[in-house]
Design an enzyme around this catalytic site. Structure first.
Site, short mmCIF file in Angstrom:
data_model
loop_
_atom_site.label_atom_id
_atom_site.label_comp_id
_atom_site.label_asym_id
_atom_site.label_seq_id
_atom_site.Cartn_x
_atom_site.Cartn_y
_atom_site.Cartn_z
CG ASP A 34 -2.09 0.83 1.20
OD1 ASP A 34 -2.33 1.43 0.13
OD2 ASP A 34 -2.80 0.92 2.22
CB SER A 122 -3.81 -11.43 4.04
OG SER A 122 -5.03 -10.70 4.06
N GLY A 124 1.66 -9.93 4.84
CA GLY A 124 2.64 -9.04 5.48
C GLY A 124 2.12 -8.61 6.84
N1 AR6 Z 1 5.82 -5.50 -4.17
C1 AR6 Z 1 5.35 -6.77 -4.00
N2 AR6 Z 1 5.11 -7.31 -2.80
C2 AR6 Z 1 5.36 -6.54 -1.71
C3 AR6 Z 1 5.84 -5.21 -1.79
C4 AR6 Z 1 6.08 -4.70 -3.11
N3 AR6 Z 1 6.53 -3.47 -3.30
N4 AR6 Z 1 5.98 -4.71 -0.53
C5 AR6 Z 1 5.59 -5.68 0.32
N5 AR6 Z 1 5.24 -6.81 -0.38
P1 AR6 Z 1 1.42 -6.09 3.12
P2 AR6 Z 1 -1.17 -7.13 4.04
C6 AR6 Z 1 4.74 -8.10 0.10
O1 AR6 Z 1 1.85 -5.85 4.52
O2 AR6 Z 1 -0.52 -8.22 4.80
C7 AR6 Z 1 -0.64 -2.02 4.88
O3 AR6 Z 1 -0.21 -1.17 5.90
C8 AR6 Z 1 4.98 -8.44 1.56
O4 AR6 Z 1 6.26 -9.02 1.72
O5 AR6 Z 1 1.70 -5.05 2.10
O6 AR6 Z 1 -2.38 -7.44 3.22
C9 AR6 Z 1 -2.08 -1.76 4.48
O7 AR6 Z 1 -2.41 -0.39 4.55
C10 AR6 Z 1 3.87 -9.43 1.82
O8 AR6 Z 1 4.24 -10.74 1.40
O9 AR6 Z 1 -0.18 -6.36 3.03
C11 AR6 Z 1 -2.85 -2.57 5.47
O10 AR6 Z 1 -3.01 -1.88 6.68
C12 AR6 Z 1 2.73 -8.98 0.90
O11 AR6 Z 1 3.33 -8.07 -0.02
C13 AR6 Z 1 -1.98 -3.78 5.69
O12 AR6 Z 1 -0.65 -3.35 5.39
C14 AR6 Z 1 1.57 -8.28 1.61
O13 AR6 Z 1 2.08 -7.47 2.67
C15 AR6 Z 1 -2.31 -4.91 4.76
O14 AR6 Z 1 -1.55 -6.02 5.11
#
Ligand code: AR6
Length: 169
Positions: A34, A122, A124
């Site tokens: 995000d 979900s 991360g």
């Molecule tokens: N490109 C691809 N994957 C990524 C990137 C990137 N640039 N950055 C992180 N990931 P998350 P969630 C991976 O936390 O768990 C936010 O604060 C990461 O390693 O982005 O759905 C939102 O505002 C992980 O495997 O999303 C929400 O509050 C995956 O993307 C909350 O986090 C998802 O990690 C959502 O949490």
């Protein structure tokens, strides 16, 4: 025919008709994917999200739902924002996570998108175990009728890539 691809990398560097954002229900930004999408895409995305909050999504975007905005400076036409569920332990209901993929593909179809890039929703900040999330993601998109021609999962590290690769030939 829809093809499935796995890519190791940063989703904000992808070129696709639609890039999916693992958002939160506020739609007003956060960390992880995000934060990266809003940083690289620029203020147009946040502006469109604010407009959604001021109109159809006054109460926020519910978990498992999806909504599109323009993609600003990203190499895409749209960002599809979806809200994954927070992992609550082994009894967590997988359906809201599957619903994120279904709803995002439905929005992509409505937009006429032919290529879509998904992160591992979900897995991360929301702590869903990667192996389980990968299985749910791949099984869900595989069984869904769609006009999208290429579904790409963009995985941020080797562990995520390998978890998804176990389910993709
Ligand atoms: N490109 C691809 N994957 C990524 C990137 C990137 N640039 N950055 C992180 N990931 P998350 P969630 C991976 O936390 O768990 C936010 O604060 C990461 O390693 O982005 O759905 C939102 O505002 C992980 O495997 O999303 C929400 O509050 C995956 O993307 C909350 O986090 C998802 O990690 C959502 O949490």
């Amino acid at each position: 025919m829809t093809t499935l691809h796995l890519v190791l990398g940063d989703i904000t560097r992808q070129r696709a008709d639609a890039i999916v954002n693992a958002a939160n229900s506020s739609l007003l930004g956060g960390g992880g994917v995000d934060g990266a999408i809003h940083r690289r895409g620029g203020p147009a995305i946040l502006e469109a999200c604010r407009a959604l909050r001021a109109s159809s999504y006054g109460g926020g975007l519910p978990t498992g739902h999806a909504v599109a905005t323009p993609a600003g400076r990203l190499d895409a036409l749209w960002v599809i924002h979806t809200v994954g569920p927070v992992w609550q332990g082994p009894d967590s209901d997988p359906d809201p996570l599957a619903s994120c993929y279904r709803a995002s593909l439905r929005v992509a179809d409505d937009l006429g998108a032919r290529t879509i890039a998904f992160p591992a929703i979900s897995t991360g900040v929301y702590r869903w175990p990667m192996a389980d999330a990968a299985r749910i993601a791949v099984e869900t998109v595989r069984t869904l009728p769609t006009e999208v021609e290429e579904i790409r999962f963009v995985l941020f590290d080797e562990t995520a890539y390998e978890a998804f690769a176990r389910h993709v030939d």
